[in-house]
Design a protein around this motif. Structure first.
Motif, PDB file in Angstrom:
ATOM      1  N   ASP A  35       9.740  22.870 -71.796  1.00  0.00           N
ATOM      2  CA  ASP A  35      11.117  22.934 -71.335  1.00  0.00           C
ATOM      3  C   ASP A  35      11.198  23.938 -70.186  1.00  0.00           C
ATOM      4  O   ASP A  35      10.954  25.127 -70.362  1.00  0.00           O
ATOM      5  N   ALA A  86      13.951  24.694 -68.594  1.00  0.00           N
ATOM      6  CA  ALA A  86      15.344  25.085 -68.394  1.00  0.00           C
ATOM      7  C   ALA A  86      15.501  26.571 -68.095  1.00  0.00           C
ATOM      8  O   ALA A  86      16.431  26.977 -67.398  1.00  0.00           O
ATOM      9  N   PHE A 102      23.412  18.611 -65.859  1.00  0.00           N
ATOM     10  CA  PHE A 102      22.757  19.734 -66.535  1.00  0.00           C
ATOM     11  C   PHE A 102      22.542  20.853 -65.528  1.00  0.00           C
ATOM     12  O   PHE A 102      22.132  20.607 -64.394  1.00  0.00           O
ATOM     13  N   GLU A 103      22.796  22.098 -65.953  1.00  0.00           N
ATOM     14  CA  GLU A 103      22.585  23.258 -65.107  1.00  0.00           C
ATOM     15  C   GLU A 103      21.696  24.256 -65.825  1.00  0.00           C
ATOM     16  O   GLU A 103      21.945  24.613 -66.986  1.00  0.00           O
ATOM     17  N   THR A 104      20.621  24.695 -65.161  1.00  0.00           N
ATOM     18  CA  THR A 104      19.709  25.664 -65.754  1.00  0.00           C
ATOM     19  C   THR A 104      20.303  27.065 -65.689  1.00  0.00           C
ATOM     20  O   THR A 104      21.303  27.307 -65.008  1.00  0.00           O
ATOM     21  N   ARG A 105      19.649  28.004 -66.346  1.00  0.00           N
ATOM     22  CA  ARG A 105      20.111  29.388 -66.327  1.00  0.00           C
ATOM     23  C   ARG A 105      20.106  29.970 -64.919  1.00  0.00           C
ATOM     24  O   ARG A 105      20.878  30.864 -64.599  1.00  0.00           O
ATOM     25  N   ALA A 127      15.538  14.515 -64.717  1.00  0.00           N
ATOM     26  CA  ALA A 127      15.650  15.705 -65.553  1.00  0.00           C
ATOM     27  C   ALA A 127      14.390  15.926 -66.370  1.00  0.00           C
ATOM     28  O   ALA A 127      14.258  16.935 -67.057  1.00  0.00           O
ATOM     29  N   LEU A 170      14.167  19.515 -68.574  1.00  0.00           N
ATOM     30  CA  LEU A 170      15.192  20.541 -68.439  1.00  0.00           C
ATOM     31  C   LEU A 170      16.165  20.453 -69.605  1.00  0.00           C
ATOM     32  O   LEU A 170      17.047  19.587 -69.641  1.00  0.00           O
ATOM     33  N   GLY A 171      15.993  21.324 -70.592  1.00  0.00           N
ATOM     34  CA  GLY A 171      16.929  21.423 -71.707  1.00  0.00           C
ATOM     35  C   GLY A 171      16.648  20.457 -72.835  1.00  0.00           C
ATOM     36  O   GLY A 171      16.062  19.384 -72.645  1.00  0.00           O
TER      37      GLY A 171
END
Length: 377
Positions: free
Chosen positions: A172, A174, A244-247, A258, A282-283
Motif C-alpha cells: 500500500d 497510500a 482517493f487522496e493520499t496523506r 489506483a 493506494l489505500g
C-alpha cells in the motif's frame, strides 16, 4: 574485543538513513562518513540530519573527500534515478579506493544483461575494480534478496523437480511521500490505465531489480547462464472506483490508476520458470494483491505482504508473509517495515562482505552446517 567496522553511508535517505540510525546503536559499527547530494546538507553533522543529534560525522557532497576516508565498507543507497553508468562509476571508485561496497539499489545480479547494459561498463570492470582495491561488492535488500533468494529458494529445497516459482509483493503506497521515486504520477498512479504498458518507465526500471532476480532464480535452481534467460515484463493499471487522496495530498480520480500490477516472467527456452509480481496500490479501498492467489484475502488490512508459491514434484508449496506494523514496538525510529528489513539484510551481510576475498558476493541458499557448540566433552 570483537571486530569494529568503519562504515560510510553513500546517500543517507530513506534506506541509508535508517541504516545509519541502526548502525549508530551498534557497538561493532563506527560511522565515519556520509556522501550527500544536496548542497544544503553539505557540512552538516550526519546525526543532525538523521534526528539523532550531533555524532561528530560531517556529511559532504564531495566524492573525493569520501574516497579519501579510511573505511571498511560503503553502504550505497542512492535514488533510483541514478542507476546506470554514473552509479557504476561511483561504485568502481569506491572499490578501487579499498572500500567494500554493499548496495540496496543495484548489483543483486551483476552478471544479468538488460536494456541498460550497453551504456554501462562491462561487468568485468566491476571485478577488475574489486581486484585492484582488494574489495568485495554485494547487492542486498528485502526484495530482491530476502524474499526470493532466501525464503523462496529455501522452500524450493523441500520438493524435487521445481517447474515454477511465483512471488507476489503487495504494498500500500497510500502513506508514501508524493515525491517518492520522482513522484507517484511518474510511477504510473493517476494515469489512464489504457496508457500503461511494457514500455513505460516503471516497467523498464523493474528490469534492473526483477530481471536480476529472475536470473538469480535460474542460476540457483537450474544452473543456467544469464544469457540463456529471457525476461518478459508488463505493466497494467487498475482504476479507482472513487476519488482517493493520499496523506501527502496526491489525488486519484475515478477511472484513473489506483493500483499498478508489474509482472516479470522468466523463460528458459519456452519454459516459464519464474513469475514476479509487484502489486502496488493506494489505500485499502483500492487494495489489489494479485490475481488467482492461493489464499483468500485476509481480514483487516496489512500494508505489505508477500505470497510465494513453489510448483514442484511431488507437491506445491505455498506461504504468505505479512508485515503488520507493531504498535508496541520499542525501536527509536518508526521505520517502514520494508526499509527495516532491508537494513537488517545490510547488517547481516556486513561481516561476510568485509571478510570475503576480492570479487562479487551473492546470497547462497544452499544448506550450510556447523558443529553444535552446545555439545561439549
Amino acid at each position: 574485543m570483537g571486530t569494529t567496522y568503519r562504515v560510510i553511508v553513500w546517500g543517507p535517505g530513506e534506506v541509508g538513513g535508517a541504516f545509519a540510525r541502526a548502525a549508530h546503536r551498534r557497538p561493532d559499527i563506527e560511522l565515519v562518513g556520509a556522501k550527500v547530494f544536496s548542497e544544503r546538507k553539505d557540512g552538516a553533522d550526519l546525526g543532525d540530519l538523521l534526528g539523532l543529534g550531533p555524532i561528530g560525522v560531517a556529511a559532504t557532497t564531495s566524492a573525493e573527500e569520501v574516497l579519501a576516508l579510511d573505511a571498511d565498507c560503503a553502504i550505497v543507497t542512492p535514488r533510483p534515478d541514478v542507476l546506470g553508468a554514473k552509479l557504476d562509476a561511483d561504485v568502481i571508485a569506491l572499490l578501487e579506493s579499498g572500500k567494500n561496497v554493499i548496495s540496496t539499489a543495484a548489483y543483486h545480479n551483476a552478471a544479468m544483461p538488460n536494456w541498460l547494459t550497453a551504456s554501462r561498463p562491462p561487468v568485468s570492470r566491476l571485478l577488475e575494480a574489486c581486484r585492484t582495491g582488494g574489495t568485495t561488492l554485494h547487492g542486498t535488500g528485502v526484495h530482491p534478496t530476502f524474499m526470493v533468494e532466501r525464503v523462496a529458494m529455501t522452500m524450493a529445497r523441500g520438493v524435487s523437480g521445481v517447474s515454477h516459482v511465483r512471488c507476489v509483493e503487495a504494498v500500500d503506497f497510500a502513506a508514501a511521500a508524493g515525491s517518492m521515486w520522482g513522484g507517484l504520477r511518474r510511477i504510473g498512479f493517476g494515469s489512464d490505465p489504457a496508457d500503461l504498458g511494457a514500455g513505460k518507465p516503471l516497467a523498464l526500471f523493474g528490469d534492473l531489480y526483477y530481471g536480476d532476480l529472475t536470473g538469480n532464480v535460474a542460476h540457483h535452481l537450474f544452473g543456467a547462464s544469464m544469457d540463456e534467460v529471457r525476461v518478459v515484463h508488463d505493466l497494467r493499471g487498475i482504476p479507482a472506483a472513487e476519488r482517493f487522496e493520499t496523506r501527502s495530498g496526491f489525488v486519484v480520480e475515478p477511472g484513473q490508476a489506483a493500483a499498478l500490477h508489474l509482472t516479470h516472467k522468466g523463460y528458459l527456452g519456452d519454459h516459464c520458470f519464474f513469475t514476479n509480481e509487484e502489486c502496488w496500490y493506494l489505500g485499502a479501498a483500492n487494495a489489489f494483491r494479485g490475481d488467482d492467489l492461493p489464499y483468500p484475502d485476509r481480514e483487516g488490512h496489512s500494508p505489505i505482504d508477500y505470497t510465494i508459491e513453489i510448483t514442484g514434484d511431488p507437491s506445491i508449496l505455498r506461504t504468505r508473509l505479512t508485515f503488520d506494523p507493531n504498535p508496541g514496538a520499542s525501536g527509536t525510529d518508526r521505520t517502514n517495515p520494508v526499509t527495516a528489513a532491508s537494513v537488517r539484510a545490510i547488517l547481516d551481510a556486513l561481516p561476510a562482505v568485509c571478510a570475503a576475498g576480492p570479487g562479487v558476493l551473492i546470497d547462497d541458499p544452499t544448506p550450510h552446517y556447523v558443529h553444535d557448540d552446545r555439545v561439549r566433552l
